[in-house]
Write a protein that holds these residues in place. Structure first.
Motif, PDB file in Angstrom:
ATOM      1  N   UNK A  99     -63.633  10.272 -19.338  1.00 23.94           N
ATOM      2  CA  UNK A  99     -63.129   8.832 -18.617  1.00 23.94           C
ATOM      3  C   UNK A  99     -62.094   8.185 -19.449  1.00 23.94           C
ATOM      4  N   UNK A 100     -61.233   8.071 -18.516  1.00 29.78           N
ATOM      5  CA  UNK A 100     -60.113   6.890 -19.138  1.00 29.78           C
ATOM      6  C   UNK A 100     -60.206   5.629 -18.504  1.00 29.78           C
ATOM      7  N   UNK A 101     -60.382   4.884 -19.535  1.00 32.63           N
ATOM      8  CA  UNK A 101     -60.661   3.397 -19.384  1.00 32.63           C
ATOM      9  C   UNK A 101     -59.532   2.427 -19.796  1.00 32.63           C
ATOM     10  N   UNK A 102     -59.377   1.460 -18.697  1.00 30.75           N
ATOM     11  CA  UNK A 102     -58.000   0.482 -19.089  1.00 30.75           C
ATOM     12  C   UNK A 102     -58.380  -0.796 -18.950  1.00 30.75           C
ATOM     13  N   UNK A 103     -58.377  -1.596 -19.446  1.00 36.28           N
ATOM     14  CA  UNK A 103     -58.727  -3.367 -19.168  1.00 36.28           C
ATOM     15  C   UNK A 103     -60.192  -3.186 -18.793  1.00 36.28           C
ATOM     16  N   UNK A 104     -60.187  -3.878 -17.308  1.00 37.27           N
ATOM     17  CA  UNK A 104     -61.540  -3.853 -16.570  1.00 37.27           C
ATOM     18  C   UNK A 104     -62.378  -2.538 -16.506  1.00 37.27           C
ATOM     19  N   UNK A 105     -61.505  -1.511 -16.725  1.00 36.03           N
ATOM     20  CA  UNK A 105     -61.912  -0.216 -16.402  1.00 36.03           C
ATOM     21  C   UNK A 105     -62.909   0.233 -17.596  1.00 36.03           C
ATOM     22  N   UNK A 106     -62.750  -0.542 -18.894  1.00 38.25           N
ATOM     23  CA  UNK A 106     -63.402  -0.304 -20.051  1.00 38.25           C
ATOM     24  C   UNK A 106     -64.687  -0.864 -20.028  1.00 38.25           C
ATOM     25  N   UNK A 107     -65.108  -2.038 -19.651  1.00 40.87           N
ATOM     26  CA  UNK A 107     -66.554  -2.408 -19.602  1.00 40.87           C
ATOM     27  C   UNK A 107     -67.451  -1.675 -18.266  1.00 40.87           C
ATOM     28  N   UNK A 108     -66.260  -1.144 -17.455  1.00 37.78           N
ATOM     29  CA  UNK A 108     -67.104  -0.583 -16.407  1.00 37.78           C
ATOM     30  C   UNK A 108     -67.583   1.033 -16.945  1.00 37.78           C
ATOM     31  N   UNK A 109     -66.323   1.605 -17.521  1.00 39.37           N
ATOM     32  CA  UNK A 109     -66.682   2.823 -17.886  1.00 39.37           C
ATOM     33  C   UNK A 109     -67.922   2.871 -19.222  1.00 39.37           C
ATOM     34  N   UNK A 110     -67.614   1.902 -20.041  1.00 36.02           N
ATOM     35  CA  UNK A 110     -68.556   2.013 -21.144  1.00 36.02           C
ATOM     36  C   UNK A 110     -70.099   1.595 -20.695  1.00 36.02           C
ATOM     37  N   UNK A 111     -70.006   0.788 -19.487  1.00 33.69           N
ATOM     38  CA  UNK A 111     -71.498   0.850 -18.897  1.00 33.69           C
ATOM     39  C   UNK A 111     -72.042   2.057 -18.231  1.00 33.69           C
ATOM     40  N   UNK A 112     -71.219   2.985 -17.594  1.00 35.21           N
ATOM     41  CA  UNK A 112     -71.684   4.264 -17.341  1.00 35.21           C
ATOM     42  C   UNK A 112     -72.055   4.999 -18.707  1.00 35.21           C
ATOM     43  N   UNK A 113     -71.341   5.054 -19.638  1.00 34.64           N
ATOM     44  CA  UNK A 113     -71.716   5.740 -20.848  1.00 34.64           C
ATOM     45  C   UNK A 113     -73.043   5.193 -21.357  1.00 34.64           C
ATOM     46  N   UNK A 114     -73.211   4.120 -21.624  1.00 32.23           N
ATOM     47  CA  UNK A 114     -74.533   3.653 -22.044  1.00 32.23           C
ATOM     48  C   UNK A 114     -75.787   3.944 -21.216  1.00 32.23           C
ATOM     49  N   UNK A 115     -75.512   3.841 -20.000  1.00 32.43           N
ATOM     50  CA  UNK A 115     -76.485   4.417 -18.681  1.00 32.43           C
ATOM     51  C   UNK A 115     -76.668   5.623 -18.894  1.00 32.43           C
ATOM     52  N   UNK A 116     -75.724   6.496 -18.876  1.00 37.70           N
ATOM     53  CA  UNK A 116     -75.688   8.040 -18.807  1.00 37.70           C
ATOM     54  C   UNK A 116     -75.043   8.723 -19.889  1.00 37.70           C
ATOM     55  N   UNK A 117     -75.430   8.565 -21.299  1.00 39.06           N
ATOM     56  CA  UNK A 117     -74.786   9.428 -22.140  1.00 39.06           C
ATOM     57  C   UNK A 117     -74.424  10.892 -21.944  1.00 39.06           C
ATOM     58  N   UNK A 118     -75.236  11.483 -21.418  1.00 40.26           N
ATOM     59  CA  UNK A 118     -75.028  12.780 -21.091  1.00 40.26           C
ATOM     60  C   UNK A 118     -73.928  13.274 -20.169  1.00 40.26           C
ATOM     61  N   UNK A 119     -73.756  12.432 -19.372  1.00 37.43           N
ATOM     62  CA  UNK A 119     -72.622  12.395 -18.361  1.00 37.43           C
ATOM     63  C   UNK A 119     -71.137  12.343 -19.110  1.00 37.43           C
ATOM     64  N   UNK A 120     -71.011  11.821 -20.200  1.00 33.47           N
ATOM     65  CA  UNK A 120     -69.637  11.554 -20.597  1.00 33.47           C
ATOM     66  C   UNK A 120     -69.126  12.753 -21.547  1.00 33.47           C
ATOM     67  N   UNK A 121     -68.171  13.245 -21.262  1.00 29.71           N
ATOM     68  CA  UNK A 121     -67.497  14.247 -22.178  1.00 29.71           C
ATOM     69  C   UNK A 121     -66.718  14.015 -23.460  1.00 29.71           C
ATOM     70  N   UNK A 122     -65.950  12.765 -23.018  1.00 31.16           N
ATOM     71  CA  UNK A 122     -64.921  12.193 -23.927  1.00 31.16           C
ATOM     72  C   UNK A 122     -64.320  10.943 -23.090  1.00 31.16           C
TER      73      UNK A 122
END
Length: 284
Positions: A99-122
């Protein structure tokens, strides 16, 4: 030439617009934009990466070509934005992805990561903050609104939604402003000018405090899961300071941090360099 498809996904009745490129079956890469932008901000990056990745770049709820429902029907919070984007990834079959996160995309993407860490490869963070020291004094008017959600404090933030401020976000910290295409800020200004858009954005300014409150949870995720992490940062960003990029190393010692001599919207001037950094990072 790289072919980019422009699609819509129905996410439980919510229309999400997205750009898609690359070969299905290639490593997946999700691009999440920020304020006040849309997936249009990735127009130069996508063609430079689509030969090796299956790329999807959605417009967040309330942004770009995605639905912007009435505030009575949809609460504009970062939790709700993340809920829609999480369901979007499931709807299109993005089960494991960088996941590439920028600005508002960061708290969005980081929420996905803490909910489903197994889905995030980098994680690639381009001026996507998760640390208090990354927040500049430019946040002070918004912080005042967090402390007191008065009409006057809300109205004071309307200055952040003007054409002049949008142009400033794109050009501040850029050595040669002639290198910044007017396309990005003109399109952002068009979307911001839609009826009701200012109130949506003011609601999100108010809710941004929920992201800061989650910084410890984001940092715990980094420490626990040690995701491969690349920070590519416009070092002259007036909102998110270089200290925020350096701080990733505190929790992910192997994080790669790269600074570029540009501002907040680093892809406007350094898409080629950032694409090369991403390719090198994800290939190792």
């Amino acid at each position: 030439m790289t072919s980019i498809a422009y699609r819509h996904a129905d996410v439980d009745g919510f229309k999400v617009f997205y750009r898609e490129a690359g070969r299905k079956g290639a490593p997946k890469l999700l691009l999440l934009h920020g304020f006040p932008s849309s997936s249009h901000m990735f127009r130069d990056l996508i063609p430079k990466l689509a030969d090796r990745f299956h790329i999807v770049a959605p417009d967040l709820p309330g942004f770009g070509q995605s639905d912007m429902p009435n505030r009575d029907d949809f609460a504009y919070t970062f939790d709700n934005i993340a809920n829609v984007i999480e369901r979007f990834t499931e709807a299109i079959g993005f089960d494991r992805f960088a996941v590439y996160v920028f600005d508002y995309g960061a708290p969005t993407g980081f929420r996905l990561a803490i909910r489903h860490p197994e889905r995030i490869t980098a994680i690639i963070s381009q001026n996507g903050n998760a640390y208090e020291e990354g927040l500049s004094e430019g946040w002070n008017p918004i912080r005042a609104y967090w402390q007191d959600a008065s009409p006057s404090n809300r109205d004071a933030l309307r200055a952040l939604l003007t054409h002049e401020t949008t142009v400033w976000q794109y050009t501040h910290g850029v050595s040669d402003t002639a290198s910044v295409s007017p396309d990005g800020y003109s399109l952002d200004d068009f979307y911001l000018s839609r009826p009701g858009a200012h109130e949506v954005q003011l609601d999100l300014f108010r809710d941004y405090q929920s992201n800061v409150a989650l910084y410890p949870a984001f940092q715990q995720y980094f420490r626990t899961h040690q995701p491969p992490l690349l920070a590519v940062w416009g070092k002259n960003d007036p909102f998110f300071l270089p200290a925020g990029a350096e701080a990733f190393r505190r929790d992910v010692p192997g994080a790669v941090v790269r600074f570029f001599d540009t501002g907040h919207f680093a892809l406007e001037t350094h898409a080629t360099e950032i694409a090369a950094a991403i390719s090198d990072f994800l290939d190792h």
